[in-house]
Design a protein around this motif. Sequence first.
Motif, PDB file in Angstrom:
ATOM      1  N   ASP A 102      41.663 -18.002 -37.834  1.00 32.66           N
ATOM      2  CA  ASP A 102      40.550 -17.732 -36.981  1.00 32.66           C
ATOM      3  C   ASP A 102      40.974 -16.842 -35.896  1.00 32.66           C
ATOM      4  O   ASP A 102      40.451 -16.103 -35.279  1.00 32.66           O
ATOM      5  CB  ASP A 102      40.110 -19.075 -36.499  1.00 32.66           C
ATOM      6  CG  ASP A 102      39.280 -19.818 -37.891  1.00 32.66           C
ATOM      7  OD1 ASP A 102      39.019 -19.103 -38.555  1.00 32.66           O
ATOM      8  OD2 ASP A 102      39.045 -20.981 -37.546  1.00 32.66           O
TER       9      ASP A 102
ATOM     10  N   HIS B  69      39.466 -13.536 -34.597  1.00 32.18           N
ATOM     11  CA  HIS B  69      38.951 -13.454 -32.981  1.00 32.18           C
ATOM     12  C   HIS B  69      39.531 -12.186 -32.148  1.00 32.18           C
ATOM     13  O   HIS B  69      38.931 -11.465 -31.597  1.00 32.18           O
ATOM     14  CB  HIS B  69      39.424 -14.733 -32.204  1.00 32.18           C
ATOM     15  CG  HIS B  69      39.163 -14.634 -30.790  1.00 32.18           C
ATOM     16  ND1 HIS B  69      37.953 -14.841 -30.197  1.00 32.18           N
ATOM     17  CD2 HIS B  69      39.937 -14.243 -29.673  1.00 32.18           C
ATOM     18  CE1 HIS B  69      37.921 -14.604 -28.782  1.00 32.18           C
ATOM     19  NE2 HIS B  69      39.297 -14.409 -28.474  1.00 32.18           N
TER      20      HIS B  69
ATOM     21  N   ARG C 207      33.701 -17.219 -38.062  1.00 34.49           N
ATOM     22  CA  ARG C 207      33.150 -18.086 -38.985  1.00 34.49           C
ATOM     23  C   ARG C 207      33.018 -17.779 -40.356  1.00 34.49           C
ATOM     24  O   ARG C 207      33.331 -18.692 -41.252  1.00 34.49           O
ATOM     25  CB  ARG C 207      31.338 -17.925 -38.239  1.00 34.49           C
ATOM     26  CG  ARG C 207      30.624 -18.784 -39.186  1.00 34.49           C
ATOM     27  CD  ARG C 207      28.971 -18.848 -38.851  1.00 34.49           C
ATOM     28  NE  ARG C 207      28.638 -17.540 -38.614  1.00 34.49           N
ATOM     29  CZ  ARG C 207      28.071 -16.635 -39.812  1.00 34.49           C
ATOM     30  NH1 ARG C 207      28.209 -17.044 -40.989  1.00 34.49           N
ATOM     31  NH2 ARG C 207      27.678 -15.696 -39.481  1.00 34.49           N
TER      32      ARG C 207
ATOM     33  N   ARG D  40      43.849 -22.421 -38.775  1.00 30.47           N
ATOM     34  CA  ARG D  40      43.599 -21.887 -37.243  1.00 30.47           C
ATOM     35  C   ARG D  40      44.045 -20.536 -36.942  1.00 30.47           C
ATOM     36  O   ARG D  40      43.450 -19.776 -36.138  1.00 30.47           O
ATOM     37  CB  ARG D  40      44.409 -23.025 -36.528  1.00 30.47           C
ATOM     38  CG  ARG D  40      43.722 -24.438 -36.306  1.00 30.47           C
ATOM     39  CD  ARG D  40      44.324 -25.273 -35.434  1.00 30.47           C
ATOM     40  NE  ARG D  40      45.566 -25.638 -35.514  1.00 30.47           N
ATOM     41  CZ  ARG D  40      46.004 -26.781 -36.222  1.00 30.47           C
ATOM     42  NH1 ARG D  40      45.143 -27.631 -36.704  1.00 30.47           N
ATOM     43  NH2 ARG D  40      47.258 -26.899 -36.286  1.00 30.47           N
TER      44      ARG D  40
ATOM     45  N   TYR E 199      43.065 -20.137 -28.418  1.00 26.10           N
ATOM     46  CA  TYR E 199      43.640 -21.564 -28.968  1.00 26.10           C
ATOM     47  C   TYR E 199      43.323 -22.703 -28.029  1.00 26.10           C
ATOM     48  O   TYR E 199      43.113 -23.547 -28.406  1.00 26.10           O
ATOM     49  CB  TYR E 199      45.101 -21.575 -29.027  1.00 26.10           C
ATOM     50  CG  TYR E 199      45.774 -20.758 -30.129  1.00 26.10           C
ATOM     51  CD1 TYR E 199      45.657 -21.143 -31.559  1.00 26.10           C
ATOM     52  CD2 TYR E 199      46.276 -19.669 -30.140  1.00 26.10           C
ATOM     53  CE1 TYR E 199      46.067 -20.499 -32.826  1.00 26.10           C
ATOM     54  CE2 TYR E 199      46.926 -18.816 -31.258  1.00 26.10           C
ATOM     55  CZ  TYR E 199      46.612 -19.410 -32.518  1.00 26.10           C
ATOM     56  OH  TYR E 199      47.095 -18.700 -33.646  1.00 26.10           O
TER      57      TYR E 199
ATOM     58  N   ASP F  63      32.427 -13.700 -33.035  1.00 22.70           N
ATOM     59  CA  ASP F  63      32.018 -14.950 -33.409  1.00 22.70           C
ATOM     60  C   ASP F  63      31.521 -15.067 -35.041  1.00 22.70           C
ATOM     61  O   ASP F  63      32.163 -16.106 -35.704  1.00 22.70           O
ATOM     62  CB  ASP F  63      30.621 -15.443 -32.674  1.00 22.70           C
ATOM     63  CG  ASP F  63      30.924 -15.821 -31.407  1.00 22.70           C
ATOM     64  OD1 ASP F  63      31.986 -15.931 -31.068  1.00 22.70           O
ATOM     65  OD2 ASP F  63      30.109 -15.583 -30.568  1.00 22.70           O
TER      66      ASP F  63
ATOM     67  N   ALA G 173      40.875 -22.733 -26.018  1.00 19.30           N
ATOM     68  CA  ALA G 173      39.472 -23.205 -26.291  1.00 19.30           C
ATOM     69  C   ALA G 173      39.076 -24.414 -27.304  1.00 19.30           C
ATOM     70  O   ALA G 173      38.273 -25.051 -27.103  1.00 19.30           O
ATOM     71  CB  ALA G 173      38.430 -22.016 -26.464  1.00 19.30           C
ATOM     72  N   SER G 174      40.128 -24.275 -28.268  1.00 20.22           N
ATOM     73  CA  SER G 174      40.051 -25.360 -29.278  1.00 20.22           C
ATOM     74  C   SER G 174      40.942 -26.629 -28.789  1.00 20.22           C
ATOM     75  O   SER G 174      41.210 -27.420 -29.820  1.00 20.22           O
ATOM     76  CB  SER G 174      40.540 -25.029 -30.770  1.00 20.22           C
ATOM     77  OG  SER G 174      39.420 -23.774 -30.938  1.00 20.22           O
TER      78      SER G 174
END
Length: 497
Positions: A462, A466, A48, A459, A383, A44, A385-386
């Motif tokens: 990120d 992750h 971030r 994206r 992906y 996380d 989850a978004s």
Amino acid sequence: MRRIPSRSTRRSALAILAVAAAVLVGTGPVAGAAPERSAETLTDTLVRKVSVDRINRHLVAFQRFADRAGGTRAAHTDGFRDSLDYVAGKLREAGFLVETPEFTFDRRVTDAASVVAGGTTVEPFPIIHGMNTPAGGVTGRLVHVPVDANPGCDAADYAGLDITGGIALIKRGGCTFTQKQAVAAGAGAVAAVIYNQLEGPPRGILAGGPAASRIPTGLVTMADGAALAALAGTTTTVDLRTHIVPTVSRNLIAQTRTGRTDNVVLAGAQLDSEDDVPGINDNATGSSALLEVALKLGASPKVSNAVRFAFWGATWTQFGSSAYLNSLDAQARLDIAMYLHFDILGSPNAGHFVYDGDDSDRVAPGPRPAGCARIEKTFVDFYAASGIPTEGTNYDGNTDHPGFAAAGIPVGGIYGGAFTYKTAAQAAKWGGQAGAAFDPNHQTPRDNLDNVNLDVLDRNGDAIAHAVGSFATSTEGIDGVSPRAAQPMAQEVAPAR
């Protein structure tokens, strides 16, 4: 062997003891108090902290290096050397163990490349590993092979054609370049010209290497193919000659100082560009995102597994990653838990492709070591989850995946799309323009800073954060290795193994 409890397990146990003690002494939590927030995980935190603004700063640097080198960052140019020095400097300053091992690759220099039919001349790309024509070329009647679902892939495609001593003009698609030129040679052609079925650069390689070359073969654009097709029957000369210059380049290998060195998470991206192009989407986006993830992870993170970042040189024919793999002994290869590859992450008309680890697409040849499916699922779930749908993509022979997979190392990664066209269904899923290339400027001089979709790159950055954070914490779902407390690396241990 006694298993050492993980840090989170110990923390939970201590919390339970503390609550029990509070109850015993009558000092439990105050009624109505806000519940304590759970601690933020490494994954996380990494997601971030990774910022597209910082990734873009690296892109700006790579663009400047290309500009100073005449518009390119190819592996033999100052543009690449400046790129490598920039990444190495950033990682050394952050405290990583960094090496830049040299290797020698076969750089092709083109001496002649032309197809002359009547008064029309087009410039082909001499297919990599293809044989040369004699000086002055070979001449014959231009024969357009009929177009079907698999043009020029079977001997039957030449039935009734007067191809003996001729030049075969073949549409791309349906089978490999290796098969197309071999079938043409078997039918009697003295050279082959293969034209793109889509807009985009005419580049390619004979997968079987020089031994697979049967006749000189050049690749041309879709537009040039149409022009030549209109000249079928014309006496045509094909002149294709290249020579090899052994050239020294470098890879960059950087590793954390913490985590298991016998269960390493290896993440890589192409650092150089093609000749004569700046290569910002392909693949400064992958290198920039990977660099920023490394910097935000830090050189001494609290991880179970060491993380090794690789920035490959001379990657068009995988010379860089192949040289690296060949430098490893059997044990060093076993110490690599997985290889993650990141390629073309900011396409202007992008899609979200994840390398097909479970073979659900039924299109990707070659081995899939155990663990590939779990790597794919890690990206797909992130992906999803978004609310972002994904599609599988095969292990392209022009990327660095196949070598690692062939060595038994689980592989995976993400890709934004290049010169193939976005379908209507894909446009409905991801937005953008149906019937247009994912990157219309792929491998052209227009692949510059203006060619990058920063929202998509954000994206994808990120997603890399992750995956790296997740697997640095545990690879239990990949190779069964349970997480354990981070162990500092001995300072004398080199990172490149």
